[in-house]
Design a protein around this motif. Structure first.
Motif, PDB file in Angstrom:
ATOM      1  N   ILE A 274      43.710  41.588  34.693  1.00 13.34           N
ATOM      2  CA  ILE A 274      44.702  40.845  35.505  1.00 13.34           C
ATOM      3  C   ILE A 274      43.781  40.293  36.784  1.00 13.34           C
ATOM      4  CG2 ILE A 274      46.697  40.434  36.678  1.00 13.34           C
ATOM      5  CD1 ILE A 274      47.970  42.460  34.638  1.00 13.34           C
ATOM      6  N   LEU A 275      43.516  41.193  37.468  1.00 15.43           N
ATOM      7  CA  LEU A 275      42.554  40.715  38.811  1.00 15.43           C
ATOM      8  C   LEU A 275      41.505  39.881  38.505  1.00 15.43           C
ATOM      9  CD1 LEU A 275      42.760  44.268  40.909  1.00 15.43           C
ATOM     10  CD2 LEU A 275      44.003  42.137  41.220  1.00 15.43           C
ATOM     11  N   ALA A 276      40.448  40.330  37.359  1.00 14.63           N
ATOM     12  CA  ALA A 276      39.406  39.621  37.033  1.00 14.63           C
ATOM     13  C   ALA A 276      39.601  38.104  36.515  1.00 14.63           C
ATOM     14  CB  ALA A 276      38.438  40.273  36.125  1.00 14.63           C
ATOM     15  N   SER A 277      40.605  38.143  35.670  1.00 14.44           N
ATOM     16  CA  SER A 277      41.155  36.825  35.178  1.00 14.44           C
ATOM     17  C   SER A 277      41.765  35.803  35.905  1.00 14.44           C
ATOM     18  CB  SER A 277      41.983  37.247  33.829  1.00 14.44           C
ATOM     19  OG  SER A 277      41.657  37.878  32.670  1.00 14.44           O
ATOM     20  N   ALA A 278      42.620  36.525  36.871  1.00 13.71           N
ATOM     21  CA  ALA A 278      43.238  35.745  37.942  1.00 13.71           C
ATOM     22  C   ALA A 278      42.263  35.098  38.986  1.00 13.71           C
ATOM     23  CB  ALA A 278      44.232  36.519  38.512  1.00 13.71           C
ATOM     24  N   SER A 279      41.497  36.008  39.504  1.00 13.89           N
ATOM     25  CA  SER A 279      40.349  35.496  40.334  1.00 13.89           C
ATOM     26  C   SER A 279      39.652  34.458  39.976  1.00 13.89           C
ATOM     27  CB  SER A 279      39.701  36.601  40.935  1.00 13.89           C
ATOM     28  OG  SER A 279      38.976  37.377  39.995  1.00 13.89           O
ATOM     29  N   CYS A 280      39.010  34.649  38.684  1.00 13.17           N
ATOM     30  CA  CYS A 280      38.038  33.714  38.071  1.00 13.17           C
ATOM     31  C   CYS A 280      38.841  32.425  37.908  1.00 13.17           C
ATOM     32  CB  CYS A 280      37.652  34.053  36.565  1.00 13.17           C
ATOM     33  SG  CYS A 280      36.438  33.348  35.911  1.00 13.17           S
ATOM     34  N   GLY A 281      40.214  32.625  37.094  1.00 10.55           N
ATOM     35  CA  GLY A 281      40.868  31.504  36.825  1.00 10.55           C
ATOM     36  C   GLY A 281      41.109  30.499  37.999  1.00 10.55           C
ATOM     37  N   PHE A 282      41.586  31.094  39.160  1.00 11.95           N
ATOM     38  CA  PHE A 282      41.672  30.448  40.785  1.00 11.95           C
ATOM     39  C   PHE A 282      40.541  29.663  40.938  1.00 11.95           C
ATOM     40  CE2 PHE A 282      41.478  30.858  45.352  1.00 11.95           C
ATOM     41  CZ  PHE A 282      42.457  30.106  45.616  1.00 11.95           C
TER      42      PHE A 282
ATOM     43  N   LYS B 197      53.332  35.275  38.516  1.00 10.87           N
ATOM     44  CA  LYS B 197      54.072  36.470  37.706  1.00 10.87           C
ATOM     45  C   LYS B 197      54.386  36.254  36.290  1.00 10.87           C
ATOM     46  CE  LYS B 197      58.034  39.544  38.073  1.00 10.87           C
ATOM     47  NZ  LYS B 197      59.561  39.621  38.765  1.00 10.87           N
ATOM     48  N   PRO B 198      54.627  35.113  35.782  1.00 14.44           N
ATOM     49  CA  PRO B 198      54.702  34.972  34.395  1.00 14.44           C
ATOM     50  C   PRO B 198      53.594  35.041  33.379  1.00 14.44           C
ATOM     51  CG  PRO B 198      56.208  33.203  35.573  1.00 14.44           C
ATOM     52  CD  PRO B 198      55.279  33.710  36.596  1.00 14.44           C
ATOM     53  N   ILE B 199      52.460  34.528  34.089  1.00 17.50           N
ATOM     54  CA  ILE B 199      51.107  34.944  33.417  1.00 17.50           C
ATOM     55  C   ILE B 199      50.659  36.186  33.544  1.00 17.50           C
ATOM     56  CG2 ILE B 199      48.893  33.655  33.236  1.00 17.50           C
ATOM     57  CD1 ILE B 199      51.047  31.889  32.757  1.00 17.50           C
ATOM     58  N   ILE B 200      51.103  36.829  34.500  1.00 12.65           N
ATOM     59  CA  ILE B 200      50.521  38.200  34.956  1.00 12.65           C
ATOM     60  C   ILE B 200      51.371  39.109  33.988  1.00 12.65           C
ATOM     61  CG2 ILE B 200      50.648  40.123  36.254  1.00 12.65           C
ATOM     62  CD1 ILE B 200      50.194  38.416  38.712  1.00 12.65           C
ATOM     63  N   VAL B 201      52.498  39.047  33.577  1.00 13.55           N
ATOM     64  CA  VAL B 201      53.186  39.738  32.825  1.00 13.55           C
ATOM     65  C   VAL B 201      52.862  39.514  31.346  1.00 13.55           C
ATOM     66  CG1 VAL B 201      55.586  40.190  31.969  1.00 13.55           C
ATOM     67  CG2 VAL B 201      55.287  40.025  34.265  1.00 13.55           C
TER      68      VAL B 201
END
Length: 276
Positions: A87-95, A192-196
């Protein structure tokens, strides 16, 4: 041209839906009921759907025979740690791909998407070589690290963050927020919806993973549940009562996970952030 009425179409589609549900759920129900059957009832002819003498001995036998506590701990560690890091890697890269304006990022994103076209088996050889050279063979760390990065997760977060107005981020920067604060205090909470959703997918992928643990793990004390279940199947015989009951125990966490988080998947607000 002949057309079905709305009522007929609705009835047909509903009936088709129930039929598909029965087709998918029948093997699961059969597995569950068979796990309560004594070994003598499993292969009686004709086959019987319901157990005549239901018993919990199979579960007691599975729990005492197999080191389930150890396998559960190993699988839980790999699954939970990998899910959090994914989640952390995907979110940071996606951002970064969504909000930073560099030409090379577009090329990088295309390269990430290109990895989805490669079968997993193609990259297992090189990945195993790297894990072995790093001294991570036969360790839970060797299971976790290669599974952190996923193109699916990066794509999901990038598409979501693109819909977030740039003015919101610029306002935070004007207020003195650093990039780290913008990411952790602004972007992550609204995604949050994407994280879940990604957490559920990642948990399922890692919990049911079989091929990669089979390659990396050799010590029985490092086994995950899927490898432990495979070892029940001997070369010349299969202990069916043990295999059935152990399989049911292994899928219980996924069932619990579904009932806890299904409202987030089915919530109508889950796609509200994707509106333009």
């Amino acid at each position: 041209m002949f057309k079905f009425s709305d009522r007929v179409s609705s009835t047909f589609l509903t009936s088709l839906m129930y039929l598909m549900v029965l087709i998918f759920i029948f093997p699961i129900v059969w597995l569950l009921l068979s796990s309560f059957k004594p070994g003598s009832e499993l292969f009686t002819y004709p086959l019987k759907f319901l157990p005549e003498n239901p018993t919990l001995d199979n579960y007691e036998y599975a729990w005492t025979t197999m080191n389930f506590v150890r396998y559960f701990i190993n699988t839980t560690i790999v699954t939970v740690v990998t899910t959090i890091l994914t989640i952390l890697a995907s979110a940071s890269c996606g951002f970064a791909l969504a909000k930073y304006k560099y030409k090379w990022l577009s090329v990088f994103f295309v390269c990430i998407l290109a990895t989805t076209m490669l079968p997993t088996e193609v990259i297992m050889g090189p990945t195993f070589t790297i894990i072995q050279s790093l001294g991570l063979y036969d360790s839970l760390t060797g299971l976790i690290i290669p599974s952190i990065s996923t193109a699916t997760g990066i794509f999901m977060f990038r598409q979501f963050f693109i819909t977030v107005p740039d003015d919101l981020i610029e306002s935070a920067r004007i207020d003195g927020a650093s990039e780290g604060k913008i990411f952790f205090r602004l972007m992550l909470p609204i995604s949050k919806p994407i994280i879940v959703t990604l957490a559920i997918f990642s948990f399922q992928w890692r919990w049911n993973d079989y091929i990669w643990p089979l390659i990396v793990i050799s010590s029985p004390e490092q086994y995950t549940l899927q490898i432990a279940l495979r070892n029940i199947i001997a070369a010349n015989s299969i202990n069916w009562p043990l295999l059935l009951s152990a399989s049911v125990i292994s899928i219980l966490p996924m069932v619990v996970l579904f009932f806890i988080f299904q409202k987030y998947i089915m919530d109508s607000q889950a796609t509200s952030g994707l509106k333009s």
